[in-house]
Design a protein around this motif. Structure first.
Motif, PDB file in Angstrom:
ATOM      1  N   MET A  57      24.448 -34.711  20.846  1.00 44.87           N
ATOM      2  CA  MET A  57      23.291 -35.224  21.550  1.00 44.87           C
ATOM      3  C   MET A  57      23.710 -36.467  22.335  1.00 44.87           C
ATOM      4  N   LYS A  58      23.100 -36.633  23.486  1.00 42.73           N
ATOM      5  CA  LYS A  58      23.475 -37.741  24.350  1.00 42.73           C
ATOM      6  C   LYS A  58      22.234 -38.283  25.046  1.00 42.73           C
ATOM      7  N   GLY A  59      22.180 -39.599  25.155  1.00 40.99           N
ATOM      8  CA  GLY A  59      21.100 -40.248  25.865  1.00 40.99           C
ATOM      9  C   GLY A  59      21.638 -41.064  27.029  1.00 40.99           C
ATOM     10  N   LEU A  60      20.857 -41.111  28.085  1.00 45.02           N
ATOM     11  CA  LEU A  60      21.189 -41.927  29.239  1.00 45.02           C
ATOM     12  C   LEU A  60      20.420 -43.236  29.095  1.00 45.02           C
ATOM     13  N   VAL A  61      21.119 -44.351  29.176  1.00 43.60           N
ATOM     14  CA  VAL A  61      20.521 -45.667  28.967  1.00 43.60           C
ATOM     15  C   VAL A  61      20.361 -46.344  30.326  1.00 43.60           C
ATOM     16  N   TYR A  62      19.135 -46.742  30.619  1.00 40.82           N
ATOM     17  CA  TYR A  62      18.817 -47.372  31.900  1.00 40.82           C
ATOM     18  C   TYR A  62      18.403 -48.818  31.688  1.00 40.82           C
ATOM     19  N   ASN A  63      18.825 -49.677  32.612  1.00 42.25           N
ATOM     20  CA  ASN A  63      18.404 -51.069  32.637  1.00 42.25           C
ATOM     21  C   ASN A  63      17.608 -51.265  33.927  1.00 42.25           C
ATOM     22  N   ASN A  64      16.306 -51.481  33.795  1.00 43.16           N
ATOM     23  CA  ASN A  64      15.423 -51.587  34.965  1.00 43.16           C
ATOM     24  C   ASN A  64      15.583 -50.401  35.904  1.00 43.16           C
ATOM     25  N   GLY A  65      15.679 -49.202  35.342  1.00 48.72           N
ATOM     26  CA  GLY A  65      15.772 -47.982  36.122  1.00 48.72           C
ATOM     27  C   GLY A  65      17.166 -47.629  36.621  1.00 48.72           C
ATOM     28  N   GLU A  66      18.142 -48.477  36.374  1.00 51.04           N
ATOM     29  CA  GLU A  66      19.517 -48.217  36.807  1.00 51.04           C
ATOM     30  C   GLU A  66      20.353 -47.740  35.623  1.00 51.04           C
ATOM     31  N   LEU A  67      21.101 -46.668  35.826  1.00 46.44           N
ATOM     32  CA  LEU A  67      21.934 -46.133  34.755  1.00 46.44           C
ATOM     33  C   LEU A  67      22.956 -47.176  34.326  1.00 46.44           C
TER      34      LEU A  67
ATOM     35  N   ASP B 227      27.821 -38.150  17.526  1.00 47.01           N
ATOM     36  CA  ASP B 227      28.710 -36.995  17.405  1.00 47.01           C
ATOM     37  C   ASP B 227      28.354 -36.171  16.168  1.00 47.01           C
ATOM     38  N   SER B 228      29.030 -35.060  16.011  1.00 50.57           N
ATOM     39  CA  SER B 228      28.721 -34.138  14.912  1.00 50.57           C
ATOM     40  C   SER B 228      28.994 -34.758  13.548  1.00 50.57           C
ATOM     41  N   GLY B 229      29.818 -35.785  13.490  1.00 45.29           N
ATOM     42  CA  GLY B 229      30.098 -36.482  12.237  1.00 45.29           C
ATOM     43  C   GLY B 229      29.112 -37.589  11.934  1.00 45.29           C
ATOM     44  N   GLY B 230      28.159 -37.822  12.846  1.00 44.15           N
ATOM     45  CA  GLY B 230      27.143 -38.839  12.629  1.00 44.15           C
ATOM     46  C   GLY B 230      27.493 -40.212  13.171  1.00 44.15           C
ATOM     47  N   GLN B 231      28.637 -40.332  13.868  1.00 46.86           N
ATOM     48  CA  GLN B 231      29.009 -41.630  14.421  1.00 46.86           C
ATOM     49  C   GLN B 231      28.352 -41.807  15.794  1.00 46.86           C
ATOM     50  N   TYR B 232      27.916 -43.031  16.049  1.00 48.09           N
ATOM     51  CA  TYR B 232      27.275 -43.368  17.314  1.00 48.09           C
ATOM     52  C   TYR B 232      28.263 -44.070  18.225  1.00 48.09           C
ATOM     53  N   SER B 233      28.097 -43.834  19.525  1.00 48.46           N
ATOM     54  CA  SER B 233      28.877 -44.569  20.509  1.00 48.46           C
ATOM     55  C   SER B 233      27.959 -44.945  21.659  1.00 48.46           C
TER      56      SER B 233
ATOM     57  N   MET C 119      33.315 -49.524  25.519  1.00 47.33           N
ATOM     58  CA  MET C 119      32.856 -48.605  24.464  1.00 47.33           C
ATOM     59  C   MET C 119      32.571 -49.373  23.185  1.00 47.33           C
ATOM     60  N   HIS C 120      31.447 -49.043  22.564  1.00 44.27           N
ATOM     61  CA  HIS C 120      31.061 -49.616  21.270  1.00 44.27           C
ATOM     62  C   HIS C 120      30.825 -48.456  20.305  1.00 44.27           C
ATOM     63  N   LEU C 121      31.279 -48.594  19.058  1.00 44.48           N
ATOM     64  CA  LEU C 121      31.125 -47.555  18.042  1.00 44.48           C
ATOM     65  C   LEU C 121      30.394 -48.110  16.834  1.00 44.48           C
ATOM     66  N   SER C 122      29.642 -47.226  16.146  1.00 41.03           N
ATOM     67  CA  SER C 122      28.914 -47.638  14.950  1.00 41.03           C
ATOM     68  C   SER C 122      28.662 -46.420  14.064  1.00 41.03           C
TER      69      SER C 122
END
Length: 105
Positions: A1-11, A18-24, A50-53
């Motif tokens: 699954m993937k989300g697009l993150v916008y700041n004031n409408g700008e990508l 990921d399938s292992g449950g890790q977020y990036s 890149m940030h991982l959690s």
């Protein structure tokens, strides 16, 4: 699954689980390269692209509803109340507190 993150409408970047449950969270290339563009949060600085959690980043978790509103959203959208990522993608695409929105890819 993937989300697009916008700041004031700008990508600004991409949030992924990921399938292992890790977020990036990865800043979009042009957004990252532009020194005039601010980081989306203090905890997701532009000192690295890149940030991982192992958990949903606290900044994004803060965009989620709590209490009765959370219960109503989960029932209406048929989302497990513990599936914070799916709930974020389903509810943070328009009216959020602040400038950041998250939309499903």
């Amino acid at each position: 699954m993937k989300g697009l993150v916008y700041n004031n409408g700008e990508l600004a970047g991409y949030l992924q689980k990921d399938s292992g449950g890790q977020y990036s969270f990865e800043y979009e290339e042009l957004y990252f390269a532009d020194p005039q563009k601010k980081a989306i949060s203090l905890t997701l600085s532009k000192s690295q692209r890149m940030h991982l959690s192992n958990e949903l980043f606290a900044f994004f978790f803060g965009l989620l509803s709590e209490g009765v509103n959370k219960d109503i959203q989960c029932r209406a959208l048929r989302i497990d109340e513990n599936d914070h990522f799916r709930r974020l993608l389903a509810t943070a695409g328009e009216d959020t507190i602040g400038a950041i929105t998250v939309k499903p890819e």
